[in-house]
Design a protein around this motif. Structure first.
Motif, short mmCIF file in Angstrom:
data_model
loop_
_atom_site.label_atom_id
_atom_site.label_comp_id
_atom_site.label_asym_id
_atom_site.label_seq_id
_atom_site.Cartn_x
_atom_site.Cartn_y
_atom_site.Cartn_z
N PRO A 218 0.19 95.50 20.67
CA PRO A 218 0.20 94.95 19.36
C PRO A 218 1.42 94.04 19.21
CG PRO A 218 -0.47 97.16 19.06
CD PRO A 218 0.04 97.05 20.51
N ASP A 219 2.25 94.55 19.72
CA ASP A 219 3.74 93.69 19.64
C ASP A 219 4.37 93.74 21.12
OD1 ASP A 219 6.08 92.71 19.34
OD2 ASP A 219 6.41 93.62 17.25
N PHE A 220 4.21 92.89 21.84
CA PHE A 220 4.48 92.90 23.13
C PHE A 220 6.22 92.89 23.41
CE2 PHE A 220 5.59 90.34 26.97
CZ PHE A 220 4.80 90.71 28.10
N TRP A 221 6.77 91.88 22.83
CA TRP A 221 8.23 91.97 23.01
C TRP A 221 8.94 93.33 22.37
CZ3 TRP A 221 9.41 88.79 26.64
CH2 TRP A 221 8.49 87.53 26.70
N ALA A 222 8.34 93.68 21.33
CA ALA A 222 8.92 94.93 20.64
C ALA A 222 8.94 96.12 21.65
CB ALA A 222 8.44 95.29 19.40
N TYR A 223 7.83 96.18 22.24
CA TYR A 223 7.24 97.24 23.34
C TYR A 223 8.34 97.47 24.28
CZ TYR A 223 5.01 99.67 27.00
OH TYR A 223 4.52 100.63 27.94
N TYR A 224 8.64 96.33 24.91
CA TYR A 224 9.47 96.30 26.10
C TYR A 224 11.06 96.47 26.03
CZ TYR A 224 5.46 95.05 28.93
OH TYR A 224 4.19 95.09 29.73
N SER A 225 11.49 95.82 24.53
CA SER A 225 12.76 96.01 24.35
C SER A 225 13.21 97.29 23.60
CB SER A 225 12.97 94.94 23.20
OG SER A 225 12.29 95.04 21.89
N SER A 226 11.86 98.28 23.25
CA SER A 226 12.20 99.47 22.90
C SER A 226 12.55 100.44 24.07
CB SER A 226 11.03 100.29 22.39
OG SER A 226 10.04 100.30 23.25
N PHE A 227 12.71 100.09 25.31
CA PHE A 227 13.10 100.83 26.52
C PHE A 227 14.53 100.74 26.75
CE2 PHE A 227 8.49 100.30 26.84
CZ PHE A 227 8.11 101.82 26.36
N SER A 228 15.40 101.74 27.19
CA SER A 228 16.60 101.59 27.77
C SER A 228 16.63 101.32 28.97
CB SER A 228 17.46 102.99 27.41
OG SER A 228 16.89 103.85 28.12
N ALA A 229 17.78 100.79 29.60
CA ALA A 229 17.78 100.45 30.99
C ALA A 229 17.63 101.85 32.01
CB ALA A 229 19.26 99.94 31.53
N ASN A 230 17.97 102.81 31.61
CA ASN A 230 17.70 104.10 32.21
C ASN A 230 16.32 104.21 32.44
OD1 ASN A 230 20.20 104.74 32.09
ND2 ASN A 230 20.17 105.87 30.31
N ILE A 231 15.42 103.82 31.78
CA ILE A 231 13.93 103.79 31.98
C ILE A 231 13.47 102.57 32.90
CG2 ILE A 231 11.62 103.85 30.97
CD1 ILE A 231 12.66 105.45 28.47
N LEU A 232 13.96 101.51 32.49
CA LEU A 232 13.32 100.24 33.02
C LEU A 232 13.62 100.07 34.36
CD1 LEU A 232 13.48 97.77 30.29
CD2 LEU A 232 11.39 98.93 31.06
N ILE A 233 15.15 100.53 34.64
CA ILE A 233 15.65 100.17 36.08
C ILE A 233 15.00 100.93 37.18
CG2 ILE A 233 17.69 100.34 37.35
CD1 ILE A 233 19.24 99.38 35.18
N PRO A 234 14.87 102.39 37.16
CA PRO A 234 14.05 102.90 38.10
C PRO A 234 12.79 102.69 38.31
CG PRO A 234 15.13 104.34 36.53
CD PRO A 234 15.47 103.20 35.85
N VAL A 235 12.11 102.20 37.29
CA VAL A 235 10.72 101.59 37.39
C VAL A 235 10.72 100.44 38.16
CG1 VAL A 235 8.43 100.82 36.00
CG2 VAL A 235 9.76 102.89 35.13
N PHE A 236 11.71 99.39 37.87
CA PHE A 236 11.63 98.25 38.48
C PHE A 236 11.88 98.59 40.15
CE2 PHE A 236 13.79 94.52 39.72
CZ PHE A 236 13.08 93.61 39.63
#
Length: 344
Positions: free
Chosen positions: A59-77
């Motif tokens: 529903p809100d593409f940008w809000a979804y990704y901006s809601s995560f901290s680097a602690n979540i995004l960096i390991p996934v990446f």
């Protein structure tokens, strides 16, 4: 065995079938370097499709990704990048060991590492082997590895019968790359485990349980794209025998044909993980790590089936085909054992 588990196993089979067939369109690409073909297929598979589908789902593409901290995004990446290294190593393994030996070792290792390392890291492996269902699922993993080994042996007999040899056979270098490929390819399994908070967040936004994993592919495949495209672009820039300019200077009809076939192959590559997400959604959460085992073993199974359908085994004699069929049956048995374990 519950209908949900059966459905999960079925969707993993569909995803693996897409993976087993994705290279067929790429074989139609003419007068292009592998790097250009792989880059076009990859841009569509790892960037355009994940972003487009996620944009449609959320529903809100940008809000979804901006809601995560680097602690979540960096390991996934980073796990996605790890998977990308495995992709490159896969091709090099085939060069030095040949298809059959390379696939057997690489997929056997990634099947074991990607499946069992998750519960080990999470500290649930002890609980797993203490239960009847857990013991059955681990038995299924071991049976799957045996099935992969049998299919690979059949492929080795096929290569001998047809006179096909590795491009630059080098046992020591090939084995080292196969082990590296097997370990690094398991990054996709680790990425899916690390992305659970992203799955939960997409579910909270109202995304169907079948699709909750798909938005995480933007990050996972972004990591894989960085490694793969970086490798291809560096080779295109510095190799003397290939160039992007030469590849796009082919006649217009061939250029359009090559782009379309590369896009089709890339789409089929992406949809293996689209249906992987569907299969994963139907597997009980405590056995989520088994999704990787199902995907990889079915990939080998479907590869064998596709080879038979395309008559790639014609003229190899009865023995290789019989061993191939035996290996396929063992993999099917492994899937049933896993299914019984998850239902126990």
């Amino acid at each position: 065995m519950g209908s949900g588990i059966l459905l999960g196993i079925f969707w993993h089979f569909v995803g693996a079938a897409s993976a087993a067939c994705f290279y067929a369109p790429l074989k139609k690409v003419k007068n292009w370097s592998w790097e250009t073909m792989w880059s076009i297929a990859g841009i569509f598979s790892w960037i355009i499709l994940p972003w487009t589908i996620s944009y449609i789902l959320l529903p809100d593409f940008w809000a979804y990704y901006s809601s995560f901290s680097a602690n979540i995004l960096i390991p996934v990446f980073l796990f996605g990048a790890m998977w990308g290294v495995g992709n490159i190593g896969y091709g090099l393994t085939m060069r030095y060991l040949g298809m059959s030996m390379g696939i057997g070792i690489a997929i056997g290792i990634t099947l074991i590492v990607g499946t069992l390392m998750t519960p080990i890291i999470q500290g649930t492996f002890g609980e797993l082997i203490a239960s009847t269902g857990g013991k059955l699922t681990i038995l299924g993993v071991l049976v799957a590895v045996v099935g992969v080994a049998i299919v690979s042996y059949a492929g080795l007999l096929k290569e001998k019968a047809t006179g096909v040899q590795a491009e630059e056979f080098n046992l020591k270098k090939g084995l080292l790359l196969a082990v590296m490929c097997g370990v690094f390819s398991a990054g996709m399994s680790f990425a899916m485990s690390a992305a659970v908070p992203m799955h939960e967040a997409s579910a909270a936004q109202g995304v169907s349980s079948l699709y909750v994993a798909l938005p995480s592919y933007v990050i996972i495949m972004g990591g894989g794209a960085l490694v793969n495209l970086g490798y291809c672009f560096i080779r295109l820039a510095y190799r003397q025998d290939i160039s992007l300019k030469a590849d796009i200077s082919v006649p217009k009809v061939l250029l359009i044909s090559n782009i379309l076939f590369a896009i089709l192959g890339g789409g089929m590559w992406y949809f293996q993980f689209f249906f992987y997400a569907w299969g994963h959604a139907n597997i009980p959460s405590q056995y989520g790590f088994m999704s990787w085992m199902l995907h990889m073993s079915f990939y080998v199974l479907c590869g064998g089936i596709v080879g038979l359908v395309l008559k790639e085994w014609k003229g190899t004699g009865k023995k290789p085909v019989r061993i191939l069929c035996l290996g396929c049956l063992v993999i099917i048995l492994a899937a049933n054992i896993v299914g019984l374990g998850m239902a126990a």
